[in-house]
Write a protein that holds these residues in place. Sequence first.
Motif, PDB file in Angstrom:
ATOM      1  N   GLY A 204       0.785  -1.218   0.000  1.00  0.00           N
ATOM      2  CA  GLY A 204       0.000   0.000   0.000  1.00  0.00           C
ATOM      3  C   GLY A 204       0.823   1.277   0.000  1.00  0.00           C
ATOM      4  N   VAL A 205       2.148   1.148  -0.106  1.00  0.00           N
ATOM      5  CA  VAL A 205       2.990   2.347  -0.015  1.00  0.00           C
ATOM      6  C   VAL A 205       2.762   3.297  -1.195  1.00  0.00           C
ATOM      7  CG1 VAL A 205       5.030   1.481  -1.248  1.00  0.00           C
ATOM      8  CG2 VAL A 205       5.327   3.095   0.638  1.00  0.00           C
ATOM      9  N   GLY A 206       2.333   2.759  -2.325  1.00  0.00           N
ATOM     10  CA  GLY A 206       2.054   3.615  -3.478  1.00  0.00           C
ATOM     11  C   GLY A 206       0.968   4.634  -3.190  1.00  0.00           C
ATOM     12  N   PHE A 207       0.002   4.259  -2.331  1.00  0.00           N
ATOM     13  CA  PHE A 207      -1.071   5.176  -1.980  1.00  0.00           C
ATOM     14  C   PHE A 207      -0.563   6.311  -1.088  1.00  0.00           C
ATOM     15  CE2 PHE A 207      -3.309   1.114  -2.735  1.00  0.00           C
ATOM     16  CZ  PHE A 207      -4.156   1.520  -3.747  1.00  0.00           C
ATOM     17  N   ILE A 208       0.630   6.148  -0.509  1.00  0.00           N
ATOM     18  CA  ILE A 208       1.237   7.205   0.297  1.00  0.00           C
ATOM     19  C   ILE A 208       2.110   8.096  -0.576  1.00  0.00           C
ATOM     20  CG2 ILE A 208       2.763   7.683   2.258  1.00  0.00           C
ATOM     21  CD1 ILE A 208       1.922   5.000   3.423  1.00  0.00           C
ATOM     22  N   PHE A 209       2.874   7.482  -1.482  1.00  0.00           N
ATOM     23  CA  PHE A 209       3.755   8.249  -2.355  1.00  0.00           C
ATOM     24  C   PHE A 209       2.985   9.184  -3.284  1.00  0.00           C
ATOM     25  CE2 PHE A 209       7.098   4.966  -1.560  1.00  0.00           C
ATOM     26  CZ  PHE A 209       8.069   5.850  -1.120  1.00  0.00           C
ATOM     27  N   MET A 210       1.860   8.726  -3.800  1.00  0.00           N
ATOM     28  CA  MET A 210       1.107   9.520  -4.764  1.00  0.00           C
ATOM     29  C   MET A 210       0.693  10.882  -4.206  1.00  0.00           C
ATOM     30  SD  MET A 210      -0.035   9.549  -7.892  1.00  0.00           S
ATOM     31  CE  MET A 210      -0.237   7.867  -8.493  1.00  0.00           C
ATOM     32  N   PRO A 211       0.062  10.939  -3.021  1.00  0.00           N
ATOM     33  CA  PRO A 211      -0.302  12.258  -2.493  1.00  0.00           C
ATOM     34  C   PRO A 211       0.902  13.146  -2.198  1.00  0.00           C
ATOM     35  CG  PRO A 211      -1.539  10.525  -1.380  1.00  0.00           C
ATOM     36  CD  PRO A 211      -0.469   9.848  -2.179  1.00  0.00           C
ATOM     37  N   ILE A 212       2.005  12.564  -1.714  1.00  0.00           N
ATOM     38  CA  ILE A 212       3.184  13.375  -1.398  1.00  0.00           C
ATOM     39  C   ILE A 212       3.761  14.000  -2.663  1.00  0.00           C
ATOM     40  CG2 ILE A 212       5.553  13.344  -0.514  1.00  0.00           C
ATOM     41  CD1 ILE A 212       4.704  11.089   1.365  1.00  0.00           C
ATOM     42  N   LEU A 213       3.972  13.177  -3.678  1.00  0.00           N
ATOM     43  CA  LEU A 213       4.605  13.661  -4.901  1.00  0.00           C
ATOM     44  C   LEU A 213       3.683  14.544  -5.732  1.00  0.00           C
ATOM     45  CD1 LEU A 213       6.409  10.344  -5.914  1.00  0.00           C
ATOM     46  CD2 LEU A 213       7.512  12.429  -5.088  1.00  0.00           C
ATOM     47  N   ALA A 214       2.409  14.160  -5.814  1.00  0.00           N
ATOM     48  CA  ALA A 214       1.487  14.892  -6.689  1.00  0.00           C
ATOM     49  C   ALA A 214       0.812  16.057  -5.974  1.00  0.00           C
ATOM     50  CB  ALA A 214       0.437  13.938  -7.251  1.00  0.00           C
ATOM     51  N   ARG A 215       0.188  15.781  -4.842  1.00  0.00           N
ATOM     52  CA  ARG A 215      -0.591  16.815  -4.174  1.00  0.00           C
ATOM     53  C   ARG A 215       0.290  17.800  -3.406  1.00  0.00           C
ATOM     54  NH1 ARG A 215      -6.140  15.239  -3.818  1.00  0.00           N
ATOM     55  NH2 ARG A 215      -6.479  13.099  -4.507  1.00  0.00           N
ATOM     56  N   VAL A 216       1.286  17.302  -2.690  1.00  0.00           N
ATOM     57  CA  VAL A 216       2.138  18.176  -1.878  1.00  0.00           C
ATOM     58  C   VAL A 216       3.200  18.878  -2.725  1.00  0.00           C
ATOM     59  CG1 VAL A 216       3.796  18.286   0.036  1.00  0.00           C
ATOM     60  CG2 VAL A 216       1.775  16.815   0.211  1.00  0.00           C
ATOM     61  N   MET A 217       3.872  18.115  -3.598  1.00  0.00           N
ATOM     62  CA  MET A 217       4.993  18.673  -4.349  1.00  0.00           C
ATOM     63  C   MET A 217       4.617  19.154  -5.745  1.00  0.00           C
ATOM     64  SD  MET A 217       8.039  16.056  -3.147  1.00  0.00           S
ATOM     65  CE  MET A 217       9.314  17.123  -3.846  1.00  0.00           C
TER      66      MET A 217
ATOM     67  N   VAL B  30       5.669  11.591 -11.320  1.00  0.00           N
ATOM     68  CA  VAL B  30       5.325  10.960 -10.041  1.00  0.00           C
ATOM     69  C   VAL B  30       5.779   9.505 -10.059  1.00  0.00           C
ATOM     70  CG1 VAL B  30       3.372  10.028  -8.726  1.00  0.00           C
ATOM     71  CG2 VAL B  30       3.433  12.439  -9.292  1.00  0.00           C
ATOM     72  N   ASN B  31       5.429   8.794 -11.119  1.00  0.00           N
ATOM     73  CA  ASN B  31       5.833   7.390 -11.234  1.00  0.00           C
ATOM     74  C   ASN B  31       7.335   7.255 -11.448  1.00  0.00           C
ATOM     75  OD1 ASN B  31       3.399   5.609 -11.092  1.00  0.00           O
ATOM     76  ND2 ASN B  31       2.687   7.028 -12.650  1.00  0.00           N
ATOM     77  N   MET B  32       7.922   8.189 -12.191  1.00  0.00           N
ATOM     78  CA  MET B  32       9.363   8.177 -12.425  1.00  0.00           C
ATOM     79  C   MET B  32      10.115   8.250 -11.092  1.00  0.00           C
ATOM     80  SD  MET B  32      11.599  11.144 -14.306  1.00  0.00           S
ATOM     81  CE  MET B  32      11.442  12.238 -12.871  1.00  0.00           C
ATOM     82  N   HIS B  33       9.725   9.202 -10.240  1.00  0.00           N
ATOM     83  CA  HIS B  33      10.377   9.342  -8.935  1.00  0.00           C
ATOM     84  C   HIS B  33      10.036   8.169  -8.018  1.00  0.00           C
ATOM     85  CE1 HIS B  33      12.089  13.274  -9.589  1.00  0.00           C
ATOM     86  NE2 HIS B  33      10.920  13.802  -9.897  1.00  0.00           N
ATOM     87  N   LYS B  34       8.784   7.747  -8.048  1.00  0.00           N
ATOM     88  CA  LYS B  34       8.326   6.695  -7.135  1.00  0.00           C
ATOM     89  C   LYS B  34       9.123   5.409  -7.315  1.00  0.00           C
ATOM     90  CE  LYS B  34       4.579   4.420  -8.026  1.00  0.00           C
ATOM     91  NZ  LYS B  34       3.157   4.056  -8.263  1.00  0.00           N
ATOM     92  N   VAL B  35       9.296   4.972  -8.566  1.00  0.00           N
ATOM     93  CA  VAL B  35       9.982   3.706  -8.786  1.00  0.00           C
ATOM     94  C   VAL B  35      11.455   3.796  -8.379  1.00  0.00           C
ATOM     95  CG1 VAL B  35       8.379   2.927 -10.573  1.00  0.00           C
ATOM     96  CG2 VAL B  35      10.409   4.245 -11.244  1.00  0.00           C
ATOM     97  N   PHE B  36      12.072   4.964  -8.548  1.00  0.00           N
ATOM     98  CA  PHE B  36      13.464   5.135  -8.127  1.00  0.00           C
ATOM     99  C   PHE B  36      13.564   5.096  -6.603  1.00  0.00           C
ATOM    100  CE2 PHE B  36      17.305   7.291  -6.937  1.00  0.00           C
ATOM    101  CZ  PHE B  36      18.235   6.922  -7.893  1.00  0.00           C
ATOM    102  N   ILE B  37      12.664   5.816  -5.936  1.00  0.00           N
ATOM    103  CA  ILE B  37      12.675   5.847  -4.467  1.00  0.00           C
ATOM    104  C   ILE B  37      12.479   4.447  -3.904  1.00  0.00           C
ATOM    105  CG2 ILE B  37      11.462   6.710  -2.431  1.00  0.00           C
ATOM    106  CD1 ILE B  37      10.697   9.174  -4.219  1.00  0.00           C
ATOM    107  N   VAL B  38      11.492   3.733  -4.422  1.00  0.00           N
ATOM    108  CA  VAL B  38      11.217   2.377  -3.933  1.00  0.00           C
ATOM    109  C   VAL B  38      12.400   1.451  -4.201  1.00  0.00           C
ATOM    110  CG1 VAL B  38       9.726   0.364  -4.188  1.00  0.00           C
ATOM    111  CG2 VAL B  38       8.723   2.657  -4.143  1.00  0.00           C
ATOM    112  N   MET B  39      13.011   1.593  -5.361  1.00  0.00           N
ATOM    113  CA  MET B  39      14.176   0.771  -5.691  1.00  0.00           C
ATOM    114  C   MET B  39      15.294   0.968  -4.669  1.00  0.00           C
ATOM    115  SD  MET B  39      16.642   0.851  -9.082  1.00  0.00           S
ATOM    116  CE  MET B  39      17.347   2.446  -8.590  1.00  0.00           C
ATOM    117  N   VAL B  40      15.564   2.232  -4.306  1.00  0.00           N
ATOM    118  CA  VAL B  40      16.669   2.522  -3.389  1.00  0.00           C
ATOM    119  C   VAL B  40      16.371   2.027  -1.987  1.00  0.00           C
ATOM    120  CG1 VAL B  40      17.989   4.365  -2.280  1.00  0.00           C
ATOM    121  CG2 VAL B  40      17.537   4.470  -4.735  1.00  0.00           C
ATOM    122  N   TYR B  41      15.226   2.412  -1.439  1.00  0.00           N
ATOM    123  CA  TYR B  41      14.990   2.018  -0.045  1.00  0.00           C
ATOM    124  C   TYR B  41      14.688   0.532   0.099  1.00  0.00           C
ATOM    125  CZ  TYR B  41       9.795   1.865  -0.016  1.00  0.00           C
ATOM    126  OH  TYR B  41       8.474   1.541  -0.215  1.00  0.00           O
ATOM    127  N   THR B  42      14.141  -0.084  -0.961  1.00  0.00           N
ATOM    128  CA  THR B  42      13.923  -1.525  -0.911  1.00  0.00           C
ATOM    129  C   THR B  42      15.248  -2.276  -0.852  1.00  0.00           C
ATOM    130  OG1 THR B  42      11.814  -1.398  -2.088  1.00  0.00           O
ATOM    131  CG2 THR B  42      12.935  -3.518  -2.135  1.00  0.00           C
TER     132      THR B  42
END
Length: 252
Positions: A157-170, A177-189
Amino acid sequence: MDIWMLPLLALAGVLAGWLNVLAGGGSMVSVLAMLFMGIPGPIANGTFRVAILAQNFTAVTSFRQRGFSDFRLSFSLAAAASVGAVAGAMVGVQLSGLWFNRALGLVMVGVLVLMATDWGRATPQLAEETPGGPKNLVLGHILMVGAGLWGGFIQIGVGFIFMPILARVMGIDLVRVNMHKVFIVMVYTSIALLVFASQGGVLWSAGLALAFGHAIGAWLGVRSAVLKGDKLIRRVFMLMISALVVKLLFFP
């Protein structure tokens, strides 16, 4: 684990990867498949991250090939998320099977709520990036620490958290949004996976089988036409998850 389980996990991975592309929530399928095969919850929690890592590495590569990359911002956001991910993974690796089932059940309740609303999606107004580039950079990085904590702990369910941060907040556009999301998840995973592996919390044969399936499922999902049955998939998926929530919380 028995060798016959690996093809079944690969098939579950195909479904998970397909759902991740078309409707979201596919990670639940991978984890629940392992639980029903008798793999302890904490081990399943660490193992499916092998598939998540492979899936997001492929996505990062694909975005770069298509000319979408902003590694400076992606990396700084990933660094913030990784701080939380280490703490989350340290907690997740310590959960017993019973407590993991309860935590997973509660997480799934939260995901069902998010799937039933528009909170986890970018708004149509954000189809184009805010003029002047991303905004609220400090707040965005602070929130990434919390998102990483969640991702390191259980990932689902982490995608439902990333979406509001990247899209709504930033104010970042949908593609980025997806470009950044997949990189972030790749690194912290990668970091969370090391934590789980250091504690013996990864079943590598199962993880590789899932990774293979996730890759195929994602490939199929990307190549699917616009799915008219998307709403039906969501309803069936939510019904299935609701039944599993009852199982996990009340019949452990």
